[in-house]
Design a protein around this motif. Structure first.
Motif, mmCIF file in Angstrom:
data_model
loop_
_atom_site.group_PDB
_atom_site.id
_atom_site.type_symbol
_atom_site.label_atom_id
_atom_site.label_comp_id
_atom_site.label_asym_id
_atom_site.label_seq_id
_atom_site.Cartn_x
_atom_site.Cartn_y
_atom_site.Cartn_z
ATOM 1 N N ARG A 74 64.501 2.756 36.316
ATOM 2 C CA ARG A 74 63.979 1.648 37.120
ATOM 3 C C ARG A 74 62.914 0.919 36.315
ATOM 4 N N THR A 128 76.012 -10.466 34.920
ATOM 5 C CA THR A 128 77.370 -10.378 35.454
ATOM 6 C C THR A 128 78.317 -9.848 34.381
ATOM 7 N N ASN A 155 78.048 -6.165 33.711
ATOM 8 C CA ASN A 155 78.253 -5.354 34.921
ATOM 9 C C ASN A 155 76.953 -4.722 35.407
ATOM 10 N N ASP A 169 74.858 -5.645 40.044
ATOM 11 C CA ASP A 169 74.659 -4.777 41.208
ATOM 12 C C ASP A 169 73.445 -3.874 41.055
ATOM 13 N N LYS A 170 72.901 -3.794 39.854
ATOM 14 C CA LYS A 170 71.780 -2.891 39.595
ATOM 15 C C LYS A 170 70.441 -3.605 39.521
ATOM 16 N N THR A 222 67.618 -6.622 41.165
ATOM 17 C CA THR A 222 67.141 -7.528 42.212
ATOM 18 C C THR A 222 66.161 -8.457 41.537
ATOM 19 N N GLY A 249 70.812 -10.815 43.439
ATOM 20 C CA GLY A 249 71.223 -9.568 42.824
ATOM 21 C C GLY A 249 72.467 -9.080 43.544
ATOM 22 N N GLY A 250 73.153 -8.129 42.954
ATOM 23 C CA GLY A 250 74.412 -7.667 43.508
ATOM 24 C C GLY A 250 74.308 -7.031 44.880
ATOM 25 N N GLN A 251 73.185 -6.443 45.204
ATOM 26 C CA GLN A 251 73.024 -5.769 46.494
ATOM 27 C C GLN A 251 72.280 -6.619 47.523
ATOM 28 N N VAL A 252 71.974 -7.860 47.171
ATOM 29 C CA VAL A 252 71.228 -8.741 48.071
ATOM 30 C C VAL A 252 72.194 -9.399 49.047
ATOM 31 N N LYS A 253 71.888 -9.311 50.329
ATOM 32 C CA LYS A 253 72.671 -9.993 51.359
ATOM 33 C C LYS A 253 72.103 -11.404 51.467
#
Length: 191
Positions: free
Chosen positions: A87, A126, A129, A132-133, A135, A166-170
């Motif tokens: 992290r 992107t 890859n 997704d990791k 933010t 980021g990949g996990q951001v809604k």
């Protein structure tokens, strides 16, 4: 520290002073600080070599003040496993937005620089890859009034703005109250 341009030899007298035998002039913590300095030099050299040996897919896109900084961040993120890091937090800044006057001209100069840097970073993450990791948060340190002042700028206000990706951001959401109007009567436009 630039060891290639005699940077290390420039601090050798200080290192010798810190590591000398205990005397009236040496400090109790001299060994600690000397070792700390050596560790910092070694870590800096390691990160510099890692940075130099890491390639980006889109190096030509990382231009301008923001792009260059995000190029460095991209390389460090790509090498997170090699650095034994799970992290990271990277902080970058871009000044020049304090537009009490002529805000339109300031934004016309700054926003394309920011956009190019963010586009390069997004494309690189992107491709790698890694999207997704991560933010990514872009924010202003203080709010601005929506309506202009008499100098065609804006004044400080109580709100602020941020956008996150980021990949996990809604995404696709506005959080908090959106102004009902853009005139001076709207309570969200109070400075």
């Amino acid at each position: 520290l630039d060891t290639n341009n005699d940077g290390l030899s420039a601090i050798e007298p200080m290192m010798e002073y810190l590591n000398q035998d205990t005397s009236m002039n040496s400090g109790l913590f001299a060994n600690f600080w000397a070792q700390n300095l050596i560790d910092t030099i070694n870590r800096t050299e390691y990160l510099s070599a890692l940075y130099t040996s890491t390639s980006l897919q889109y190096p030509h896109l990382f231009t301008g003040s923001v792009g260059e900084k995000l190029g460095v961040v991209s390389k460090m993120i790509i090498k997170n496993e090699e650095r034994s890091v799970n992290r990271d937090v990277f902080f970058l800044d871009m000044g020049g937005y304090d537009g009490h006057g002529l805000s339109k001209e300031i934004l016309q100069g700054n926003l394309p620089v920011l956009n190019r840097g963010l586009t390069a970073f997004y494309r690189e993450m992107t491709y790698q890859n890694m999207l997704d990791k991560i933010t990514f948060v872009v924010m202003s340190e203080f709010g601005r009034t929506i309506t202009p002042n008499t100098s065609y700028g804006s004044d400080h206000a109580w709100g602020g703005n941020a956008f996150v990706f980021g990949g996990q951001v809604k995404g696709g959401q506005i959080l908090g109250p959106y102004p009902k109007s853009f005139d001076n009567t709207d309570e969200t436009n109070i400075g």
